[in-house]
Scaffold this motif. Structure first.
Motif, PDB file in Angstrom:
ATOM      1  N   SER A   1       3.679  -4.879 -21.768  1.00 35.70           N
ATOM      2  CA  SER A   1       4.781  -5.790 -21.475  1.00 35.70           C
ATOM      3  C   SER A   1       4.443  -6.619 -20.243  1.00 35.70           C
ATOM      4  CB  SER A   1       6.078  -5.016 -21.237  1.00 35.70           C
ATOM      5  OG  SER A   1       5.987  -4.233 -20.053  1.00 35.70           O
ATOM      6  N   GLN A   2       5.137  -7.760 -20.077  1.00 36.03           N
ATOM      7  CA  GLN A   2       4.854  -8.629 -18.942  1.00 36.03           C
ATOM      8  C   GLN A   2       5.052  -7.910 -17.604  1.00 36.03           C
ATOM      9  OE1 GLN A   2       6.831 -10.135 -16.508  1.00 36.03           O
ATOM     10  NE2 GLN A   2       5.825 -12.069 -16.003  1.00 36.03           N
TER      11      GLN A   2
ATOM     12  N   ARG B   1       0.825  -1.208   0.000  1.00 40.08           N
ATOM     13  CA  ARG B   1       0.000   0.000   0.000  1.00 40.08           C
ATOM     14  C   ARG B   1       0.861   1.260   0.000  1.00 40.08           C
ATOM     15  NH1 ARG B   1      -5.019   0.893   0.170  1.00 40.08           N
ATOM     16  NH2 ARG B   1      -5.521  -1.275   0.641  1.00 40.08           N
ATOM     17  N   GLU B   2       2.024   1.205   0.644  1.00 36.03           N
ATOM     18  CA  GLU B   2       2.934   2.353   0.612  1.00 36.03           C
ATOM     19  C   GLU B   2       3.467   2.570  -0.801  1.00 36.03           C
ATOM     20  OE1 GLU B   2       5.393   2.745   4.600  1.00 36.03           O
ATOM     21  OE2 GLU B   2       5.354   0.645   3.943  1.00 36.03           O
ATOM     22  N   LEU B   3       3.798   1.472  -1.465  1.00 38.24           N
ATOM     23  CA  LEU B   3       4.311   1.587  -2.830  1.00 38.24           C
ATOM     24  C   LEU B   3       3.236   2.094  -3.786  1.00 38.24           C
ATOM     25  CD1 LEU B   3       6.353  -1.742  -2.939  1.00 38.24           C
ATOM     26  CD2 LEU B   3       7.291   0.570  -2.936  1.00 38.24           C
ATOM     27  N   ALA B   4       1.982   1.761  -3.504  1.00 41.97           N
ATOM     28  CA  ALA B   4       0.878   2.201  -4.361  1.00 41.97           C
ATOM     29  C   ALA B   4       0.750   3.720  -4.370  1.00 41.97           C
ATOM     30  CB  ALA B   4      -0.432   1.569  -3.919  1.00 41.97           C
ATOM     31  N   ASP B   5       1.224   4.376  -3.302  1.00 48.32           N
ATOM     32  CA  ASP B   5       1.136   5.836  -3.208  1.00 48.32           C
ATOM     33  C   ASP B   5       2.336   6.536  -3.844  1.00 48.32           C
ATOM     34  OD1 ASP B   5      -1.300   5.758  -1.887  1.00 48.32           O
ATOM     35  OD2 ASP B   5      -0.367   5.602   0.095  1.00 48.32           O
ATOM     36  N   MET B   6       3.263   5.769  -4.401  1.00 45.89           N
ATOM     37  CA  MET B   6       4.465   6.357  -5.013  1.00 45.89           C
ATOM     38  C   MET B   6       4.322   6.415  -6.535  1.00 45.89           C
ATOM     39  SD  MET B   6       7.467   4.423  -2.851  1.00 45.89           S
ATOM     40  CE  MET B   6       7.489   4.416  -1.057  1.00 45.89           C
ATOM     41  N   GLU B   7       5.201   7.208  -7.137  1.00 47.32           N
ATOM     42  CA  GLU B   7       5.308   7.220  -8.593  1.00 47.32           C
ATOM     43  C   GLU B   7       6.068   5.954  -8.991  1.00 47.32           C
ATOM     44  OE1 GLU B   7       4.225   9.715 -10.627  1.00 47.32           O
ATOM     45  OE2 GLU B   7       3.575  11.119  -9.080  1.00 47.32           O
ATOM     46  N   LEU B   8       5.433   5.092  -9.786  1.00 51.56           N
ATOM     47  CA  LEU B   8       6.042   3.817 -10.151  1.00 51.56           C
ATOM     48  C   LEU B   8       6.472   3.829 -11.617  1.00 51.56           C
ATOM     49  CD1 LEU B   8       3.559   1.395  -8.357  1.00 51.56           C
ATOM     50  CD2 LEU B   8       5.780   2.207  -7.538  1.00 51.56           C
TER      51      LEU B   8
ATOM     52  N   ASP C   1       6.341  -6.495   1.001  1.00 49.89           N
ATOM     53  CA  ASP C   1       5.685  -7.560   1.769  1.00 49.89           C
ATOM     54  C   ASP C   1       4.927  -8.539   0.874  1.00 49.89           C
ATOM     55  OD1 ASP C   1       3.748  -5.771   0.991  1.00 49.89           O
ATOM     56  OD2 ASP C   1       2.629  -5.837   2.874  1.00 49.89           O
ATOM     57  N   GLU C   2       4.916  -8.300  -0.436  1.00 53.45           N
ATOM     58  CA  GLU C   2       4.249  -9.194  -1.375  1.00 53.45           C
ATOM     59  C   GLU C   2       5.259  -9.755  -2.372  1.00 53.45           C
ATOM     60  OE1 GLU C   2       1.191 -10.222  -1.280  1.00 53.45           O
ATOM     61  OE2 GLU C   2       0.530  -8.916   0.365  1.00 53.45           O
ATOM     62  N   LYS C   3       5.100 -11.022  -2.708  1.00 58.59           N
ATOM     63  CA  LYS C   3       6.008 -11.664  -3.656  1.00 58.59           C
ATOM     64  C   LYS C   3       5.730 -11.154  -5.067  1.00 58.59           C
ATOM     65  CE  LYS C   3       7.542 -16.203  -5.321  1.00 58.59           C
ATOM     66  NZ  LYS C   3       8.961 -15.858  -5.167  1.00 58.59           N
TER      67      LYS C   3
ATOM     68  N   LEU D   1      -0.845  -7.152  -9.730  1.00 62.91           N
ATOM     69  CA  LEU D   1      -0.463  -7.301  -8.323  1.00 62.91           C
ATOM     70  C   LEU D   1      -1.279  -6.366  -7.437  1.00 62.91           C
ATOM     71  CD1 LEU D   1       1.412  -8.340  -6.040  1.00 62.91           C
ATOM     72  CD2 LEU D   1       3.004  -6.510  -6.678  1.00 62.91           C
ATOM     73  N   PHE D   2      -1.372  -5.119  -7.823  1.00 61.01           N
ATOM     74  CA  PHE D   2      -2.128  -4.154  -7.012  1.00 61.01           C
ATOM     75  C   PHE D   2      -3.627  -4.450  -7.068  1.00 61.01           C
ATOM     76  CE2 PHE D   2       1.787  -1.683  -7.634  1.00 61.01           C
ATOM     77  CZ  PHE D   2       2.014  -1.255  -6.329  1.00 61.01           C
ATOM     78  N   ARG D   3      -4.121  -4.782  -8.241  1.00 62.43           N
ATOM     79  CA  ARG D   3      -5.557  -5.007  -8.369  1.00 62.43           C
ATOM     80  C   ARG D   3      -6.006  -6.271  -7.656  1.00 62.43           C
ATOM     81  NH1 ARG D   3      -5.507  -3.102 -14.740  1.00 62.43           N
ATOM     82  NH2 ARG D   3      -5.381  -0.853 -14.273  1.00 62.43           N
ATOM     83  N   SER D   4      -5.102  -7.246  -7.545  1.00 67.02           N
ATOM     84  CA  SER D   4      -5.448  -8.453  -6.795  1.00 67.02           C
ATOM     85  C   SER D   4      -5.614  -8.164  -5.308  1.00 67.02           C
ATOM     86  CB  SER D   4      -4.372  -9.529  -6.998  1.00 67.02           C
ATOM     87  OG  SER D   4      -3.141  -9.125  -6.401  1.00 67.02           O
ATOM     88  N   HIS D   5      -5.078  -7.030  -4.856  1.00 75.83           N
ATOM     89  CA  HIS D   5      -5.242  -6.602  -3.461  1.00 75.83           C
ATOM     90  C   HIS D   5      -6.205  -5.413  -3.353  1.00 75.83           C
ATOM     91  CE1 HIS D   5      -1.527  -8.968  -3.209  1.00 75.83           C
ATOM     92  NE2 HIS D   5      -1.774  -9.082  -1.923  1.00 75.83           N
ATOM     93  N   GLN D   6      -7.044  -5.267  -4.387  1.00 79.61           N
ATOM     94  CA  GLN D   6      -8.030  -4.184  -4.433  1.00 79.61           C
ATOM     95  C   GLN D   6      -7.377  -2.812  -4.249  1.00 79.61           C
ATOM     96  OE1 GLN D   6      -8.918  -7.124  -2.346  1.00 79.61           O
ATOM     97  NE2 GLN D   6      -9.552  -7.776  -4.386  1.00 79.61           N
TER      98      GLN D   6
END
Length: 315
Positions: A195-196, A181-188, A257-259, A204-209
């Motif tokens: 691409s894969q 959730r912290e990474l979701a708030d960053m510029e990625l 914290d997620e693989k 990954l993010f959508r699987s965790h809503q």
């Protein structure tokens, strides 16, 4: 029977194109057509059906193709048996995605050159769709890409997958562990859309809503690294590439914290009945990539202090 003309026919039949076969054998299209015509005159049959717009072998051409392959294989066996023991000349047209380029490709090529001083190399760095198309068309001999190629005469072998990691600027990202959730708030930052890595990052993010704040599609690892160094955001990159790039770039892998899903890599190559060179090179690449960690440490040390590559090629 001139085996050069047999070889010309084999590649025309395999690539289903006189022009692509001419490119592979470094001949003009007229020279290629002349060789096929001379072979037809010698055999007394037409091998290519020139009536329609689509490429097609005649019945005789289809039958002769199996003989052509056997003749070229026999030629290879005779050369191997009667050879003088001189170092083998290796001429290869290799293509790779950027993830492979920035991890193990360069140190592997250095080893290949050391093992085969006669190496003559053409290297193309492109996206997976372009590389797959080029190996199918015969414009490359061997490609390392995310997806295997599907075409007659093309073989595929899976290489070790590449572990992915988030990477940030050590001056800005000081925490030891980050929650998704912290990474979701960053510029990625990740590779181009479709691409894969781009697709799996969003999944990954959508699987965790979750919906990430912003995902930037960057087609170059070098550009992503420089953006991370400039504090632009956090990049998703192959860990092996990050470890190698830390020789000349200040980067910090961020524990999540997620693989993360690993990046699959496939070697796709065209078989050549007249030579075992491609198979030998493929096995060399698989062996090198499988022993990657020790190779990467040595490569990182040898490249330390060199400027960051600026090639703008896509992965």
């Amino acid at each position: 029977m001139n085996l050069r003309f047999v070889e010309a026919f084999y590649w025309v039949a395999s690539l289903k194109s006189v022009s692509r076969a001419a490119e592979k054998l470094y001949l003009t299209q007229s020279a290629m057509s002349s060789r096929i015509a001379t072979l037809e005159d010698e055999l007394g049959v037409l091998l290519l059906d020139r009536a329609g717009k689509q490429f097609k072998l005649t019945g005789a051409g289809t039958r002769f193709l199996s003989y052509a392959e056997k003749l070229l294989e026999l030629q290879r066996e005779v050369k191997a048996e009667m050879g003088s023991g001189q170092a083998m000349a290796v001429s290869m047209r290799i293509g790779a995605i950027e993830s492979v380029l920035h991890s193990w490709l360069i140190p592997w090529l250095e080893k290949l050159r050391a093992d085969h001083p006669g190496l003559e190399l053409e290297l193309t760095v492109e996206t997976t769709p372009i590389l797959v198309d080029q190996i199918q068309r015969g414009t490359l001999d061997l490609v390392f890409a995310v997806l295997p190629a599907s075409s007659e005469g093309v073989r595929n072998q899976a290489l070790p997958t590449m572990e992915m990691a988030f990477v940030g600027n050590p001056d800005l990202h000081k925490k030891r562990n980050y929650r998704l959730r912290e990474l979701a708030d960053m510029e990625l930052l990740t590779f181009q859309k479709g691409s894969q890595p781009h697709v799996t990052l969003l999944d990954l993010f959508r699987s965790h809503q979750m919906e990430p704040k912003r995902v930037h599609a960057i087609s170059s690892i070098s550009a992503m690294v420089q953006l991370v160094q400039g504090g632009f955001g956090v990049a998703l990159l192959p860990r092996a590439a990050v470890e190698r790039l830390t020789g000349f770039a200040r980067l910090k892998p961020l524990t999540c914290d997620e693989k993360l899903q690993s990046l699959p890599i496939h070697a796709s190559y065209r078989t050549d009945p007249s030579s075992k060179t491609v198979e030998m090179v493929v096995q060399s690449a698989i062996a090198f990539a499988s022993g990657g960690k020790s190779h990467q440490k040595g490569a990182r040390k040898s490249h330390k202090g060199k400027p960051l590559p600026s090639k703008k090629s896509m992965t």
